[in-house]
Write a protein that holds these residues in place. Structure first.
Motif, short mmCIF file in Angstrom:
data_model
loop_
_atom_site.label_atom_id
_atom_site.label_comp_id
_atom_site.label_asym_id
_atom_site.label_seq_id
_atom_site.Cartn_x
_atom_site.Cartn_y
_atom_site.Cartn_z
N GLU A 223 61.03 70.91 23.29
CA GLU A 223 60.13 70.42 24.32
C GLU A 223 59.77 68.94 24.12
O GLU A 223 59.41 68.26 25.09
N ALA A 269 66.69 72.96 30.28
CA ALA A 269 65.26 72.86 30.52
C ALA A 269 64.89 71.53 31.15
O ALA A 269 63.99 71.46 32.00
N ALA A 272 65.53 71.73 34.84
CA ALA A 272 64.50 72.54 35.49
C ALA A 272 63.18 71.78 35.58
O ALA A 272 62.47 71.83 36.59
N ALA A 273 62.83 71.08 34.51
CA ALA A 273 61.58 70.33 34.49
C ALA A 273 61.58 69.21 35.52
O ALA A 273 60.54 68.92 36.14
N ALA A 276 60.84 70.77 38.87
CA ALA A 276 59.41 71.11 38.96
C ALA A 276 58.57 69.86 39.23
O ALA A 276 57.63 69.90 40.03
N ARG A 277 58.90 68.77 38.57
CA ARG A 277 58.18 67.52 38.80
C ARG A 277 58.39 67.07 40.25
O ARG A 277 57.46 66.63 40.92
N MET A 304 64.68 79.35 34.20
CA MET A 304 63.81 78.24 33.82
C MET A 304 63.18 77.58 35.04
O MET A 304 62.02 77.16 35.01
N ARG A 308 59.18 77.22 35.62
CA ARG A 308 58.56 75.89 35.63
C ARG A 308 58.03 75.50 37.01
O ARG A 308 57.13 74.66 37.09
N THR A 309 58.56 76.08 38.09
CA THR A 309 58.08 75.72 39.43
C THR A 309 57.03 76.69 39.95
O THR A 309 56.22 76.33 40.82
#
Length: 371
Positions: A223, A269, A272-273, A276-277, A304, A308-309
């Protein structure tokens, strides 16, 4: 001249994942989808893929670019030659470099050569006009996503997520009168999607991808790496915005010290992040993300994304669309819009100052006269 009413258009896409060429027929008048037609796929050979990879980041004039253009044109001519009944072709080409606000955008492959080979009018160079007028030149599928939402009978906002080499999101409100209407579409690149993971798999195993996300599923996400990745200035820019495939090339370097499974999990990840952002920019939240592109087959990435969303994340097949061919279909649709002078991008999809109809049209009869 293109006849009035609906026509059968044939679109192509050769994406930043460098896997091959998609082709799809659509019956459309440039505003509505009336029918989906035949589809086909032609994979690039390892040698062809190596030629394309060597040309990434290069601009016209480089020897690598001409070699890549020959690969692109030959592969497209071979694949598109199998189709019958197309009245117009939308040819995207292979993006080698994308630098809006700088040197512009460059897709390898000549529509003139393809028009001569096929004997059918070819619309190509879709992105340059948008970039010249101050737009990002990408993404270009949003107006087609709007037509898809209408075709599905949607009556509230929804979002399409394309997971190719780069990820991009389109938020659409199908209640608006047209895709270029204010409040109808918002689109932007989210960040890297499959490209860093594919590059990692190629470098470490000589494989093109993490099939099904199986390697990533065995790993542990670092992370700290994901957190540093999200500190990039790109994520603080308001959309519309776009990326070159190699804009985050240092992400692979960031996981160089991790074990194989952990590196794959961390890159997955990060993709995916980034999505989400990006979803935080939507004018209104959506309950479901409809996913297209190769990344939808990566079960680890899909899980993921959902985590994350906080949205339901489903492949577009669940609503009756073809996730392998959506972008090829988009360029069939856009080709008809170009031929009819309809906008293909606007301020809320590429950041261009005003709606623009991009693309050049090469007609075989005119080329023969000028030859």
């Amino acid at each position: 001249m293109l006849k009035g009413g609906a026509v059968w258009a044939l679109g192509t896409m050769s994406g930043t994942s460098l896997d091959g060429v998609d082709a799809a027929m659509v019956l459309t008048d440039g505003e509505r989808i009336l029918e989906f037609g035949e589809t086909a796929y032609r994979a690039y050979t390892p040698a062809e893929r190596a030629t394309l990879r060597a040309a990434l980041g290069h601009w016209p004039g480089a020897a690598e670019v001409e070699a890549a253009a020959e690969v692109v044109e030959a592969a497209h001519a071979e694949l598109l030659g199998r189709f019958r009944g197309a009245e117009l072709v939308g040819f995207h080409g292979q993006t080698l470099a994308h630098e809006p606000g700088g040197r512009g955008t460059h897709q390898a492959g000549s529509g003139e050569r393809l028009a001569r080979a096929l004997g059918v009018p070819v619309v190509w160079d879709f992105r340059s006009a948008d970039v010249k007028l101050g737009g990002q030149g990408a993404p270009l599928a949003p107006f087609y996503h709007f037509a898809c939402a209408r075709h599905l009978g949607a009556d509230r906002p929804l979002a399409f997520l394309n997971l190719g080499g780069v990820g991009n999101l389109t938020w659409v409100d199908p209640r608006q009168s047209s895709p270029e209407a204010p409040g109808a579409c918002l689109a932007f690149d989210t960040g890297p999607a499959n490209a860093p993971l594919n590059d990692l798999m190629q470098a470490r195993f000589g494989r093109t991808q993490d099939e099904g996300g199986r390697l990533a599923a065995r790993g542990r996400v670092d992370e700290a790496v994901v957190g540093r990745f999200l500190e990039n200035a790109f994520f603080y820019r308001m959309p519309p915005k776009s990326l070159d495939r190699n804009a985050f090339a240092d992400l692979v370097e960031a996981v160089a010290g991790l074990a194989d499974a952990d590196a794959a999990a961390t890159l997955t990840a990060a993709a995916a992040a980034a999505v989400a952002r990006g979803a935080g920019h939507f004018p209104t939240p959506v309950a479901r993300l409809l996913v297209t592109g190769g990344g939808r087959r990566n079960a680890t990435l899909m899980a993921m994304l959902e985590a994350r969303t906080g949205s339901e994340v489903v492949p577009v097949e669940q609503v009756g669309l073809d996730g392998d061919m959506l972008e090829a279909q988009a360029f069939a649709f856009l080709a008809v819009r170009v031929a009819r002078g309809l906008p293909t991008s606007g301020p809320s999809t590429t950041g261009v100052a005003a709606c623009v109809s991009g693309g050049r049209i090469s007609r075989p009869e005119e080329l023969a006269v000028g030859a």
